[in-house]
Design a protein around this motif. Structure first.
Motif, mmCIF file in Angstrom:
data_model
loop_
_atom_site.group_PDB
_atom_site.id
_atom_site.type_symbol
_atom_site.label_atom_id
_atom_site.label_comp_id
_atom_site.label_asym_id
_atom_site.label_seq_id
_atom_site.Cartn_x
_atom_site.Cartn_y
_atom_site.Cartn_z
ATOM 1 N N MET A 1 2.719 11.335 5.252
ATOM 2 C CA MET A 1 3.518 10.133 5.521
ATOM 3 C C MET A 1 2.970 9.307 6.688
ATOM 4 O O MET A 1 2.397 9.845 7.624
ATOM 5 N N GLN A 2 3.277 8.006 6.632
ATOM 6 C CA GLN A 2 2.880 7.087 7.696
ATOM 7 C C GLN A 2 3.582 7.455 9.008
ATOM 8 O O GLN A 2 3.059 7.272 10.083
ATOM 9 N N ASN A 3 4.821 7.999 8.907
ATOM 10 C CA ASN A 3 5.564 8.343 10.134
ATOM 11 C C ASN A 3 5.595 9.858 10.365
ATOM 12 O O ASN A 3 6.557 10.384 10.911
ATOM 13 N N LYS B 1 0.831 -1.221 0.000
ATOM 14 C CA LYS B 1 0.000 0.000 0.000
ATOM 15 C C LYS B 1 0.861 1.266 0.000
ATOM 16 O O LYS B 1 0.658 2.176 -0.815
ATOM 17 N N SER B 2 1.840 1.307 0.918
ATOM 18 C CA SER B 2 2.702 2.501 0.980
ATOM 19 C C SER B 2 3.537 2.624 -0.291
ATOM 20 O O SER B 2 3.772 3.736 -0.786
ATOM 21 N N THR B 3 3.964 1.488 -0.808
ATOM 22 C CA THR B 3 4.750 1.515 -2.048
ATOM 23 C C THR B 3 3.925 2.137 -3.178
ATOM 24 O O THR B 3 4.427 2.986 -3.930
ATOM 25 N N MET C 1 -2.799 9.816 1.602
ATOM 26 C CA MET C 1 -2.754 9.691 3.059
ATOM 27 C C MET C 1 -2.442 8.253 3.442
ATOM 28 O O MET C 1 -3.170 7.339 3.062
ATOM 29 N N ASP C 2 -1.370 8.099 4.197
ATOM 30 C CA ASP C 2 -0.962 6.758 4.613
ATOM 31 C C ASP C 2 -1.277 6.591 6.100
ATOM 32 O O ASP C 2 -0.557 7.125 6.940
ATOM 33 N N GLU C 3 -2.368 5.921 6.394
ATOM 34 C CA GLU C 3 -2.767 5.698 7.795
ATOM 35 C C GLU C 3 -2.813 7.009 8.577
ATOM 36 O O GLU C 3 -2.179 7.109 9.644
#
Ligand SMILES: Nc1ncnc2c1ncn2[C@@H]1O[C@H](COP(=O)(O)OP(=O)(O)OP(=O)(O)O)[C@@H](O)[C@H]1O
Ligand SMILES: [Mg+2]
Length: 259
Positions: free
Chosen positions: A84-86, A48-50, A160-162
């Motif tokens: 980003m997720q982070n 998913k993030s990729t 949007m990642d999480e």
């Protein structure tokens, strides 16, 4: 119908590590219309993030094409922002300066920047923490700063990642509603990666379920009904069940094929 704002055509992507190539995304095709919200659901590691990184121009695909408003994506652009997720906050900049980051070079006056930063910090409930540094905030607060920063740029597409993963239920529900309003007002296109089935149903026009090893689009589900939706009504339960069953299917398949 107008051309899709994001067009993903037969995309494959592999990573090279420890002397071998691993296919992470295989033959993914999907279109996102302008003003649409789509979600990508899939188990951890399915790519998913990729996929988001490829759409955002942070990673290059090995095969196929990704077009943003008809133009091949080759590098990141402010028209298509990644959350980003982070969180991606800069630790040496204050909250205010982190949100300002994306607005630099946008031809806005100092007072316009200040006003816009303040508006979005207010929206995420952090106007009073503008001078704090990220390390002084909780994880959920940092995530809200990152959300404010992405929205303040007012991009055409937000990836949007999480985005709401680290937030408590009430803040999550509140920000989901804010997002729906902003999205409606500004006709932003949103590609959302989430593990939360309810969040996907609540926010999305369409949901794509990915299977893993390699990551592929397993199923597309169109969510009917206007927003905001009622989490307790029967349509919502219907979609919840539908998606849940798909997940059991993909897991079963994974076991059958020993992957
Ligand atoms: N830079 C990289 N180099 C090598 N392999 C990578 C790299 N980035 C991701 N991968 C691999 O690609 C696969 C997909 O990773 P990705 O981060 O896209 O998964 P994900 O679906 O976002 O998972 P999660 O839900 O846990 O965030 C994983 O097997 C991961 O190990
Ligand atoms: Mg991820």
């Amino acid at each position: 119908m107008a051309a899709p704002i994001v067009k993903i055509e037969q995309v494959s992507k592999s990573y090279h590590s420890q002397g071998q190539d691993t296919l992470v995304l295989s033959n993914i095709s999907l279109d996102v219309e302008k003003g649409e919200v789509i979600s990508i659901l899939g188990k951890s590691g399915c790519g998913k993030s990729t996929l988001l990184n490829c759409i955002g121009g942070f990673e290059q695909v090995n095969e196929g094409h990704i077009l943003l408003d008809g133009q091949e994506v080759k590098k990141p652009s402010k028209r298509c922002m990644m959350l980003m997720q982070n969180y991606g906050l800069l630790p040496w900049r204050s909250v205010q300066k982190n949100v300002e980051l994306g607005l630099e070079g946008m031809n806005l006056s100092k007072s316009e920047i200040h006003e816009r930063v303040n508006d979005y910090l207010e929206m995420v409930g952090l106007a009073d923490r503008a001078n704090a540094f990220p390390s002084e905030l909780s994880g959920g607060m940092q995530q809200r700063v990152a959300i404010a920063r992405a929205l303040a740029i007012q991009p055409e597409v937000i990836l949007m990642d999480e985005p709401f993963g680290a937030l408590d239920t009430f803040t999550r529900y509140y920000l989901q509603d804010e997002l729906i309003q902003i999205q409606k007002r500004e006709q932003t296109t949103i590609v959302l990666v989430t593990h939360d089935i309810d969040e996907a149903i609540y926010l999305s026009d369409r949901i794509f379920i990915m299977s893993a090893n390699p990551g592929q689009v397993h199923k597309e589900i169109k969510i009917q009904g206007s927003k905001p939706r009622d989490r307790s009504d029967s349509d919502f339960q219907h979609y919840r069940e539908l998606i849940f069953n798909e997940f059991q299917f993909t897991n079963k398949q994974a076991i059958e094929y020993n992957i």
